[in-house]
Design a protein around this motif. Structure first.
Motif, mmCIF file in Angstrom:
data_model
loop_
_atom_site.group_PDB
_atom_site.id
_atom_site.type_symbol
_atom_site.label_atom_id
_atom_site.label_comp_id
_atom_site.label_asym_id
_atom_site.label_seq_id
_atom_site.Cartn_x
_atom_site.Cartn_y
_atom_site.Cartn_z
ATOM 1 N N GLY A 249 60.743 80.381 69.035
ATOM 2 C CA GLY A 249 60.771 81.674 68.351
ATOM 3 C C GLY A 249 61.700 82.678 68.996
ATOM 4 O O GLY A 249 62.032 83.699 68.399
ATOM 5 N N ARG A 250 62.125 82.390 70.240
ATOM 6 C CA ARG A 250 63.078 83.270 70.919
ATOM 7 C C ARG A 250 64.481 82.662 70.789
ATOM 8 O O ARG A 250 64.629 81.508 70.410
ATOM 9 C CB ARG A 250 62.656 83.459 72.378
ATOM 10 N N PRO A 251 65.554 83.434 71.077
ATOM 11 C CA PRO A 251 66.902 82.913 70.832
ATOM 12 C C PRO A 251 67.244 81.732 71.747
ATOM 13 O O PRO A 251 67.003 81.779 72.956
ATOM 14 C CB PRO A 251 67.816 84.109 71.120
ATOM 15 N N ASN A 252 67.817 80.713 71.147
ATOM 16 C CA ASN A 252 68.249 79.539 71.908
ATOM 17 C C ASN A 252 69.713 79.710 72.316
ATOM 18 O O ASN A 252 70.460 80.453 71.683
ATOM 19 C CB ASN A 252 68.080 78.283 71.040
ATOM 20 N N ALA A 253 70.114 79.016 73.376
ATOM 21 C CA ALA A 253 71.486 79.066 73.877
ATOM 22 C C ALA A 253 71.703 77.836 74.762
ATOM 23 O O ALA A 253 70.737 77.220 75.231
ATOM 24 C CB ALA A 253 71.717 80.353 74.687
ATOM 25 N N PRO A 254 72.966 77.458 75.004
ATOM 26 C CA PRO A 254 73.224 76.234 75.770
ATOM 27 C C PRO A 254 72.550 76.185 77.144
ATOM 28 O O PRO A 254 72.222 75.101 77.630
ATOM 29 C CB PRO A 254 74.752 76.234 75.907
ATOM 30 N N TYR A 255 72.302 77.359 77.772
ATOM 31 C CA TYR A 255 71.693 77.335 79.113
ATOM 32 C C TYR A 255 70.258 76.810 79.103
ATOM 33 O O TYR A 255 69.691 76.538 80.164
ATOM 34 C CB TYR A 255 71.759 78.730 79.764
ATOM 35 N N LEU A 256 69.669 76.625 77.928
ATOM 36 C CA LEU A 256 68.293 76.119 77.862
ATOM 37 C C LEU A 256 68.221 74.592 77.735
ATOM 38 O O LEU A 256 67.122 74.031 77.673
ATOM 39 C CB LEU A 256 67.539 76.786 76.709
#
Length: 295
Positions: A249-256
């Motif tokens: 539900g929170r923003p995803n990004a490559p660092y995850l």
């Protein structure tokens, strides 16, 4: 900023660097530079930027040309093809309403994708495929025509084919068999079950798993990951979508990526470093670039 808009914290860095095999930097907050720096700080040293329409594919190609650790995939998303052919009176937030263009408009868009696919920084044609979740029966013919044309583009340019398959497993496999698959096929955000994973493995197709493998209701996906051979497994964010638990539900990004990769390693009963090394090799092989040597 609500708690749902707050970016999740940085995970512990991976010891073995990996690639995010599918991301949409153009849909994420912040700059490309910031996203890549944050990703590299946790061991995500390569990203594949994926286009979904002509404008997004141009942006992907330009971004890959500008950044050493970014590769591009270019295509018309399966939901884009019917919009081009039949029009889209309601429009989308990114594109607004559109008039019907017919097959001539689809041909023109595909010609642009074909030209972009020839560029050296473009390593894949995708995301293409079939999506019967968002597109009704009236759009199926346009989707399938577009998918077949993308397969041809990938084969002529010797590039990987990145597949979006949503509620269309049998038809995607059928079209690939009928057209003859390119040398490298990647099922992005793999969504099939374990039986389909075995079919993909038999055909040498890569399966890329995203954060939804961590969702509570995703047991069939975890069973598929268990059945997928380590030499055909990739990891992706599909950011800004599909943020892994516990940050859903929170923003995803490559660092995850490390969050998803660690969950995958646990599910496969593999050491984190062993899976990371396999994923790094597989992604480089699929997209035809030199993998960075482990530090």
């Amino acid at each position: 900023m609500s708690s749902n808009d707050t970016p999740p914290p940085l995970p512990e860095p991976l010891r073995v660097p990996v690639a995010d095999s599918h991301t949409h930097l153009d849909m994420q907050a912040g700059t490309v530079e910031e996203a890549l720096a944050k990703a590299a700080s946790v061991g995500v040293t390569t990203v594949v930027q994926v286009g979904c329409d002509v404008a997004g594919s141009r942006w992907a190609a330009e971004t890959a040309a500008a950044w050493e650790n970014v590769w591009a995939a270019v295509a018309l998303h399966p939901n884009e093809a019917p919009r081009i052919v039949h029009g889209d009176p309601a429009g989308t937030p990114r594109q607004g309403p559109r008039e019907p263009g017919g097959e001539a408009a689809l041909d023109a868009a595909l010609a642009e994708i074909d030209a972009l696919a020839a560029l050296p920084h473009v390593r894949a044609v995708g995301e293409t495929g079939l999506d019967f979740f968002r597109t009704g029966p009236e759009g199926v013919a346009a989707q399938e025509l577009s998918f077949r044309r993308h397969i041809d583009i990938a084969k002529r340019h010797g590039k990987a084919l990145v597949i979006h398959d949503r509620e269309a497993h049998d038809d995607v496999l059928r079209v690939l068999a009928e057209e003859g698959a390119p040398d490298a096929v990647v099922f992005h955000c793999y969504s099939g079950d374990a039986a389909m994973a075995r079919i993909c493995a038999d055909r040498g197709y890569y399966m890329s798993f995203a954060g939804n493998v961590t969702f509570k209701n995703a047991q069939p996906l975890r069973d598929a990951l268990a059945a997928a051979p380590p030499e055909l497994v990739l990891v992706e964010t599909d950011a800004p979508f599909l943020t892994p638990a516990p940050f859903r539900g929170r923003p995803n990004a490559p660092y995850l990526i490390p969050v998803t990769l660690r969950a995958m390693a646990e599910l496969k009963g593999m050491e984190e470093d062993a899976l990371a090394a396999a994923v790094a090799r597989n992604t480089a092989r699929a997209f035809g670039y030199e993998a960075a040597a482990p530090a």
